[in-house]
Design an enzyme around this catalytic site. Structure first.
Site, PDB file in Angstrom:
ATOM      1  N   LEU A  51       1.552   3.873   4.866  1.00  0.00           N
ATOM      2  CA  LEU A  51       1.320   2.358   5.347  1.00  0.00           C
ATOM      3  C   LEU A  51      -0.114   2.843   4.826  1.00  0.00           C
ATOM      4  O   LEU A  51      -1.011   3.161   4.850  1.00  0.00           O
ATOM      5  CB  LEU A  51       1.240   2.763   7.192  1.00  0.00           C
ATOM      6  CG  LEU A  51       2.631   2.525   7.541  1.00  0.00           C
ATOM      7  CD1 LEU A  51       2.527   3.618   8.951  1.00  0.00           C
ATOM      8  CD2 LEU A  51       3.364   1.959   7.450  1.00  0.00           C
ATOM      9  N   ASP A  52      -0.884   1.327   5.067  1.00  0.00           N
ATOM     10  CA  ASP A  52      -1.967   0.839   5.301  1.00  0.00           C
ATOM     11  C   ASP A  52      -2.771   2.631   5.955  1.00  0.00           C
ATOM     12  O   ASP A  52      -2.447   2.220   7.024  1.00  0.00           O
ATOM     13  CB  ASP A  52      -2.447  -0.415   5.385  1.00  0.00           C
ATOM     14  CG  ASP A  52      -1.946  -1.377   4.878  1.00  0.00           C
ATOM     15  OD1 ASP A  52      -1.957  -0.994   3.677  1.00  0.00           O
ATOM     16  OD2 ASP A  52      -2.261  -2.486   4.883  1.00  0.00           O
ATOM     17  N   LYS A  53      -4.400   2.446   5.464  1.00  0.00           N
ATOM     18  CA  LYS A  53      -4.789   3.554   6.544  1.00  0.00           C
ATOM     19  C   LYS A  53      -5.251   2.697   7.613  1.00  0.00           C
ATOM     20  O   LYS A  53      -4.688   3.336   8.229  1.00  0.00           O
ATOM     21  CB  LYS A  53      -5.980   3.876   5.630  1.00  0.00           C
ATOM     22  CG  LYS A  53      -7.266   4.500   6.504  1.00  0.00           C
ATOM     23  CD  LYS A  53      -8.735   4.925   6.293  1.00  0.00           C
ATOM     24  CE  LYS A  53      -9.273   5.658   6.223  1.00  0.00           C
ATOM     25  NZ  LYS A  53     -10.291   6.063   6.001  1.00  0.00           N
TER      26      LYS A  53
END
Length: 235
Positions: A51-53
């Protein structure tokens, strides 16, 4: 870091990742990642997806190489149903539909992606759950797993995800923008946003593994729920 475990068995663990935490270590090893914390707890752990940060929510890690291979194949075969909840700027027209627009790496190679005919096939279904004056709560189902896919497709629709610095204006949601009579409290020098991070949450995954069907769900974080409460109250 306190691990918010949604589900686990002997084969895999599902975590609700907090916004602002890396899923896996970056190239520079600049900060601890969720995988680092899981390795401390379980020893050996295997990355299945990312997942994106600044995206919160559901993420899977395998506990052994066999399950890692199986889950990775399910992702590759698009056999895992993946649902996200997001708050976008404005109101989507039409309120639901499908974005079938390829995505490629931006020529500047600065971490951004780009909707482009020469990119890889990328498909996202979207459906407006609630529409407010200046924002909408939207469910996204992704059928491919491109980097920044939902963020790119929301931008493509003309209504980027709230607080998206790469594909939108980066501005959060402020109570003063939605409440008619708003005043700073006596102890406040400046207003802080009620939603000051990327308003995107991975909330549900459905898949079958070894003959057993799973439907895993990560409840909305407190900041997300509190923002929706204010949007509803002041709509």
């Amino acid at each position: 870091m306190k691990l918010n475990i949604v589900f686990e068995n002997e084969d895999f663990v599902a975590i609700s990742k907090p916004s602002g935490t890396l899923s896996v270590p970056d190239r520079k090893q600049s900060e601890p990642s969720l995988k680092d914390f899981l390795k401390q707890k379980y020893g050996e752990i295997f990355t299945v997806h990312r997942l994106d940060k600044f995206t919160s929510g559901l993420i899977l890690f395998a506990k052994n190489s066999g399950t890692h291979k199986q889950l990775s194949q399910l992702f590759e075969d698009r056999a895992i149903e993946k649902f996200y909840i997001g708050i976008v700027n404005g109101v989507l027209r039409p309120s639901s539909g499908t974005v079938n627009t390829p995505i490629m790496e931006h020529p500047a190679k600065d971490g951004r992606m780009l909707a482009h005919s020469k990119g890889k096939p990328s498909v996202t279904d979207y459906e407006t759950i609630e529409a407010f004056k200046n924002y909408s709560l939207v469910q996204f189902q992704i059928h491919t797993g491109r980097t920044h896919q939902i963020r790119i497709h929301a931008q493509y629709l003309g209504q980027p995800i709230v607080c998206d610095e790469l594909y939108g204006d980066g501005r959060g949601i402020y109570l003063s923008a939605i409440k008619k009579k708003y005043n700073l409290s006596k102890n406040q020098w400046e207003e802080r946003p009620i939603m000051g991070r990327l308003a995107l949450h991975s909330y549900n995954m459905r898949f079958t593994l070894n003959g057993e069907t799973y439907s895993l769900e990560a409840p909305l974080p407190k900041d997300f729920s509190a923002t929706l409460e204010q949007l509803r109250k002041n709509n």
